[in-house]
Design a protein around this motif. Structure first.
Motif, PDB file in Angstrom:
ATOM      1  N   ALA A  55       0.793  -1.299  -0.099  1.00 10.09           N
ATOM      2  CA  ALA A  55      -0.109  -0.043   0.164  1.00 10.09           C
ATOM      3  C   ALA A  55       0.861   1.277  -0.001  1.00 10.09           C
ATOM      4  CB  ALA A  55      -0.839   0.073   1.161  1.00 10.09           C
ATOM      5  N   TYR A  56       1.934   1.283   0.677  1.00 11.06           N
ATOM      6  CA  TYR A  56       2.663   2.417   0.686  1.00 11.06           C
ATOM      7  C   TYR A  56       3.464   2.546  -0.581  1.00 11.06           C
ATOM      8  CZ  TYR A  56       3.487   3.088   5.971  1.00 11.06           C
ATOM      9  OH  TYR A  56       3.093   3.339   7.289  1.00 11.06           O
ATOM     10  N   SER A  57       3.670   1.528  -1.253  1.00 13.23           N
ATOM     11  CA  SER A  57       4.491   1.472  -2.401  1.00 13.23           C
ATOM     12  C   SER A  57       3.599   2.321  -3.619  1.00 13.23           C
ATOM     13  CB  SER A  57       4.769   0.055  -2.884  1.00 13.23           C
ATOM     14  OG  SER A  57       5.456   0.049  -4.183  1.00 13.23           O
ATOM     15  N   VAL A  58       2.122   1.815  -3.531  1.00 13.89           N
ATOM     16  CA  VAL A  58       1.262   2.588  -4.736  1.00 13.89           C
ATOM     17  C   VAL A  58       1.245   4.139  -4.254  1.00 13.89           C
ATOM     18  CG1 VAL A  58      -0.856   2.194  -3.342  1.00 13.89           C
ATOM     19  CG2 VAL A  58      -0.621   2.495  -6.028  1.00 13.89           C
ATOM     20  N   ILE A  59       1.285   4.377  -2.878  1.00 17.52           N
ATOM     21  CA  ILE A  59       1.131   5.668  -2.761  1.00 17.52           C
ATOM     22  C   ILE A  59       2.455   6.595  -2.937  1.00 17.52           C
ATOM     23  CG2 ILE A  59       1.244   7.250  -0.577  1.00 17.52           C
ATOM     24  CD1 ILE A  59      -0.826   5.322   0.741  1.00 17.52           C
ATOM     25  N   LYS A  60       3.410   6.255  -2.930  1.00 16.97           N
ATOM     26  CA  LYS A  60       4.680   6.854  -3.601  1.00 16.97           C
ATOM     27  C   LYS A  60       5.080   6.527  -5.052  1.00 16.97           C
ATOM     28  CE  LYS A  60       7.812   3.531  -1.768  1.00 16.97           C
ATOM     29  NZ  LYS A  60       9.332   3.056  -0.920  1.00 16.97           N
ATOM     30  N   SER A  61       4.037   5.783  -5.769  1.00 17.46           N
ATOM     31  CA  SER A  61       4.315   5.492  -7.209  1.00 17.46           C
ATOM     32  C   SER A  61       4.218   6.810  -8.019  1.00 17.46           C
ATOM     33  CB  SER A  61       3.445   4.232  -7.644  1.00 17.46           C
ATOM     34  OG  SER A  61       2.124   4.953  -7.664  1.00 17.46           O
ATOM     35  N   SER A  62       4.289   6.939  -9.173  1.00 16.99           N
ATOM     36  CA  SER A  62       4.115   7.998 -10.316  1.00 16.99           C
ATOM     37  C   SER A  62       2.337   8.171 -10.327  1.00 16.99           C
ATOM     38  CB  SER A  62       4.680   7.532 -11.556  1.00 16.99           C
ATOM     39  OG  SER A  62       4.214   6.579 -12.281  1.00 16.99           O
ATOM     40  N   SER A  63       1.768   7.040 -10.029  1.00 14.23           N
ATOM     41  CA  SER A  63       0.335   7.318 -10.248  1.00 14.23           C
ATOM     42  C   SER A  63      -0.215   8.298  -9.107  1.00 14.23           C
ATOM     43  CB  SER A  63      -0.425   6.128 -10.258  1.00 14.23           C
ATOM     44  OG  SER A  63      -0.161   5.330 -11.342  1.00 14.23           O
ATOM     45  N   LEU A  64       0.591   8.230  -8.077  1.00 16.75           N
ATOM     46  CA  LEU A  64       0.042   9.195  -6.855  1.00 16.75           C
ATOM     47  C   LEU A  64       1.316  10.049  -6.495  1.00 16.75           C
ATOM     48  CD1 LEU A  64      -1.890   6.725  -4.544  1.00 16.75           C
ATOM     49  CD2 LEU A  64      -2.803   8.791  -5.985  1.00 16.75           C
ATOM     50  N   ASN A 285      10.231   5.809 -12.328  1.00 17.17           N
ATOM     51  CA  ASN A 285       9.446   4.801 -12.404  1.00 17.17           C
ATOM     52  C   ASN A 285       7.971   5.251 -13.209  1.00 17.17           C
ATOM     53  OD1 ASN A 285       9.931   6.149  -9.486  1.00 17.17           O
ATOM     54  ND2 ASN A 285       7.787   6.228  -9.588  1.00 17.17           N
ATOM     55  N   TRP A 286       8.200   5.317 -14.432  1.00 16.18           N
ATOM     56  CA  TRP A 286       7.044   5.787 -15.242  1.00 16.18           C
ATOM     57  C   TRP A 286       5.977   4.762 -15.160  1.00 16.18           C
ATOM     58  CZ3 TRP A 286       6.554  10.476 -16.664  1.00 16.18           C
ATOM     59  CH2 TRP A 286       7.810  11.273 -16.748  1.00 16.18           C
ATOM     60  N   GLY A 287       4.702   4.861 -15.408  1.00 18.10           N
ATOM     61  CA  GLY A 287       3.769   3.853 -15.603  1.00 18.10           C
ATOM     62  C   GLY A 287       3.167   3.136 -14.097  1.00 18.10           C
ATOM     63  N   GLY A 288       3.495   3.993 -13.054  1.00 14.74           N
ATOM     64  CA  GLY A 288       3.252   3.459 -11.777  1.00 14.74           C
ATOM     65  C   GLY A 288       4.066   2.742 -11.109  1.00 14.74           C
ATOM     66  N   GLN A 289       3.906   1.166 -11.268  1.00 15.99           N
ATOM     67  CA  GLN A 289       4.913   0.280 -10.375  1.00 15.99           C
ATOM     68  C   GLN A 289       4.883  -0.926 -11.468  1.00 15.99           C
ATOM     69  OE1 GLN A 289       1.291   0.015  -7.459  1.00 15.99           O
ATOM     70  NE2 GLN A 289       3.124  -0.050  -5.821  1.00 15.99           N
ATOM     71  N   SER A 290       6.292  -1.352 -10.884  1.00 13.01           N
ATOM     72  CA  SER A 290       6.710  -2.515 -11.825  1.00 13.01           C
ATOM     73  C   SER A 290       6.143  -3.725 -10.711  1.00 13.01           C
ATOM     74  CB  SER A 290       8.361  -2.565 -11.709  1.00 13.01           C
ATOM     75  OG  SER A 290       8.963  -2.582 -10.435  1.00 13.01           O
ATOM     76  N   VAL A 291       6.404  -4.963 -11.271  1.00 11.28           N
ATOM     77  CA  VAL A 291       6.262  -6.030 -10.550  1.00 11.28           C
ATOM     78  C   VAL A 291       6.862  -5.983  -9.259  1.00 11.28           C
ATOM     79  CG1 VAL A 291       6.438  -8.753 -10.502  1.00 11.28           C
ATOM     80  CG2 VAL A 291       5.567  -7.548 -12.430  1.00 11.28           C
ATOM     81  N   GLY A 292       8.176  -5.711  -9.019  1.00 11.21           N
ATOM     82  CA  GLY A 292       9.140  -5.414  -7.977  1.00 11.21           C
ATOM     83  C   GLY A 292       8.656  -4.725  -7.007  1.00 11.21           C
ATOM     84  N   ASP A 293       7.920  -3.190  -7.368  1.00 14.16           N
ATOM     85  CA  ASP A 293       7.122  -2.660  -6.535  1.00 14.16           C
ATOM     86  C   ASP A 293       6.119  -3.337  -5.896  1.00 14.16           C
ATOM     87  OD1 ASP A 293       8.704  -0.667  -7.301  1.00 14.16           O
ATOM     88  OD2 ASP A 293       7.342   0.212  -8.877  1.00 14.16           O
ATOM     89  N   VAL A 294       5.300  -4.005  -6.619  1.00 14.91           N
ATOM     90  CA  VAL A 294       4.102  -4.668  -5.864  1.00 14.91           C
ATOM     91  C   VAL A 294       4.483  -5.707  -4.987  1.00 14.91           C
ATOM     92  CG1 VAL A 294       2.171  -6.435  -6.490  1.00 14.91           C
ATOM     93  CG2 VAL A 294       2.795  -4.298  -8.140  1.00 14.91           C
ATOM     94  N   LEU A 295       5.408  -6.524  -5.133  1.00 10.75           N
ATOM     95  CA  LEU A 295       5.846  -7.744  -4.388  1.00 10.75           C
ATOM     96  C   LEU A 295       6.741  -6.669  -3.043  1.00 10.75           C
ATOM     97  CD1 LEU A 295       6.851 -10.383  -6.821  1.00 10.75           C
ATOM     98  CD2 LEU A 295       4.685  -9.892  -5.487  1.00 10.75           C
ATOM     99  N   ASN A 296       7.237  -5.836  -3.221  1.00 13.58           N
ATOM    100  CA  ASN A 296       8.094  -5.371  -2.197  1.00 13.58           C
ATOM    101  C   ASN A 296       7.816  -3.984  -2.154  1.00 13.58           C
ATOM    102  OD1 ASN A 296      10.442  -4.655  -0.526  1.00 13.58           O
ATOM    103  ND2 ASN A 296      11.890  -5.134  -1.776  1.00 13.58           N
ATOM    104  N   GLY A 297       7.211  -3.328  -0.970  1.00 13.53           N
ATOM    105  CA  GLY A 297       7.005  -2.131  -0.728  1.00 13.53           C
ATOM    106  C   GLY A 297       7.990  -1.210  -0.395  1.00 13.53           C
TER     107      GLY A 297
END
Length: 530
Positions: A55-64, A285-297
């Motif tokens: 959850a932290y990972s998506v918050i710091k992604s390029s989408s947020l 980190n264009w495009g939000g998150q990579s698979v690595g971002d998803v698995l490792n916050g």
């Protein structure tokens, strides 16, 4: 045989997406033997931490917060103007009040907020079944509830009624209709109260866990939420729970710029930060998150803010004329020129790169500004890395400067507004003057000739001014505008800030077209005017 649309939940992506449309029969409706269901997952506190890290990972992604979040907040405020024709059309659409339901910038923020909610819901759902480390479990669930509350506050404040999910979505049938604004606020408040009760103070985290939410962050957000609802007594009570002494205490930094430079992250004033890391490369980190971002916050991410707003880079947004003329200036009726002006913006002639280079008009791509009737080139300084970097190094440089989401100065200014709304104007002025008493700011106390404080309305105007100059471009101005508009303070105390504003339309953003198309319980339920 029958034709139907098959939807499947991607736990990693946290969204319901269309997979395909095809003819099928019941024999094809089988469970994937290679998938791992929720009932088989998240058995330990370490597993739960993986869920909340995601959850932290998506918050710091390029989408947020890494990109689109600060754009949507800023573009809905009067803090910014377009830097010129280089501003992409979807962003200009939001800035000019022409946002369409298909707007990709807006859609990116909507989708990412629900992704964060889905991941937080997973940790919250599975928490009660974890028994190996109750203390860590309770803290993680507290973090997840904070993140869910934070995400829903963005959703309800910008879109109004939205679908309210408190459990992970596991099938298409789990889709929800839009819930009432009151029910969403009730969930946010409960989440933040629960979080505050389970989260430690900042001293409860070691260096490896900096950036995780604290009870002070929960109470500060709770105060912000209550204020948006107009419940100033509850907001004041929550804000007063934030400690000001001891290992968990907060205070204003002596140097204002410490709040926006990399070397001074997690200082005494910082209540909540989103961590970014300088990778010393041009990779973003264009495009939000990579698979690595998803698995490792904990995956390292950069922010592109330093590129988007930088005077010698893209310069897509610049300070608005309204903002730069808001600062008190001794040449235009004030006793003292507010030093925060020169720390908030750069203008031609300013030094940067540790004083080795001078900013020129030619360096600043695009539009100019009008400062008290004089044409000037003015750009953002807050969060920019130019203070220590050369122009040549800034061609494309995503940065590692943390985004400060809540700082103690904001808490003091929120308390000022609470006191004023509760009839305690003298106490409100005292909080305003605390902010002006910062060691390197030292602006004259209110009342001043420009800002008398003899009535509640006069104090409100002083609060509006102080929040504008202290918190410029910190993604709170649009929230302030919405709150003060609801209270009827435009145009009775100040002019309507957004020139394009149309009543019963521009209070909210449109529900994304993809939501209307893919969620049958929302189809046709668009916000007014769209």
């Amino acid at each position: 045989m029958k034709t139907k649309t098959i939807y499947r939940l991607l736990l990693a992506a946290g969204a319901v997406v269309t997979v395909s449309m095809f003819s099928c029969n019941k024999d094809l409706d089988k469970t994937n033997p290679n998938s791992v269901g929720l009932d088989q997952s998240f058995k330990t506190a370490a597993d739960l931490q993986t869920a909340v890290n995601a959850a932290y990972s998506v918050i710091k992604s390029s989408s947020l917060v890494g990109r689109e979040w600060f754009f949507v907040h800023d573009l809905r405020s009067d803090d910014v103007s377009t830097g010129g024709s280089q501003l992409e059309a979807p962003r200009a659409q939001i800035l000019n009040g022409g946002t369409q339901p298909s707007n990709p910038v807006m859609n990116s923020v909507w989708n990412a907020l629900y992704t964060a909610i889905h991941r937080a819901n997973t940790a919250i759902l599975k928490g009660p079944g974890v028994t190996d480390n109750p203390a860590l479990r309770d803290r993680i669930v507290g973090e997840a509830k904070f993140l869910r509350g934070w995400a829903y506050f963005d959703l309800v404040s910008m879109w109004g009624k939205v679908p309210l999910y408190t459990l992970p979505v596991q099938s298409f049938s789990d889709s929800k209709p839009r819930s009432s604004v009151d029910s969403i606020y009730a969930q946010i408040i409960q989440d933040l109260k629960d979080a505050a009760g389970n989260l430690p103070g900042k001293s409860g985290y070691d260096a490896a866990n900096k950036g995780r939410v604290t009870n002070a962050a929960a109470n500060a957000m709770l105060g912000r939420v209550y204020m948006q609802k107009g419940d100033y007594a509850s907001a004041k009570a929550a804000l007063l729970l934030i400690p000001t002494t001891g290992a968990d205490g907060y205070s204003l930094t002596a140097r204002w710029l410490d709040n926006f430079e990399e070397e001074h992250e997690f200082n005494s004033e910082s209540i909540l930060e989103v961590i970014f890391v300088d990778k010393k490369t041009a990779n973003f980190n264009w495009g939000g998150q990579s698979v690595g971002d998803v698995l490792n916050g904990n995956t390292e991410l950069t922010t592109v803010r330093n590129q988007e707003y930088c005077p010698v880079a893209w310069r897509n947004l610049i300070p608005s004329d309204k903002l730069i003329n808001e600062f008190e200036n001794s040449g235009f009726g004030a006793t003292k020129t507010d030093p925060r002006f020169s720390w908030t913006v750069y203008q031609s002639g300013d030094k940067y790169n540790n004083g080795a280079e001078t900013l020129t008009d030619g360096d600043q791509n695009g539009n100019g500004s009008t400062f008290h009737g004089t044409a000037k080139k003015i750009s953002w300084r807050k969060f920019m890395l130019m203070y220590k970097m050369s122009k040549s190094a800034m061609g494309f440089y995503p940065g590692g400067n943390n985004q400060r989401l809540i700082r103690y100065a904001d808490v003091l200014l929120m308390l000022a507004e609470c006191e004023n709304e509760l009839g305690n104007s003298a106490a409100a002025v005292g909080y305003l003057n605390q902010v002006r008493d910062r060691a390197d700011v030292l602006m004259p106390h209110y009342p001043t000739a420009q800002y008398p404080t003899g009535t509640k309305d006069q104090v409100t105007k002083a609060i509006m001014h102080e929040r504008s100059v202290e918190l410029a471009d910190e993604e709170v101005r649009n929230i302030d505008i919405m709150r003060w508009r609801i209270k009827g303070y435009y145009p009775s105390i100040a002019p309507e800030p957004l020139s394009y504003f149309q009543k019963n339309r521009d209070e909210l953003l449109p529900i994304p077209q993809a939501e209307l198309d893919n969620n049958p319980k929302v189809t046709g339920d668009q916000n007014p005017g769209y």
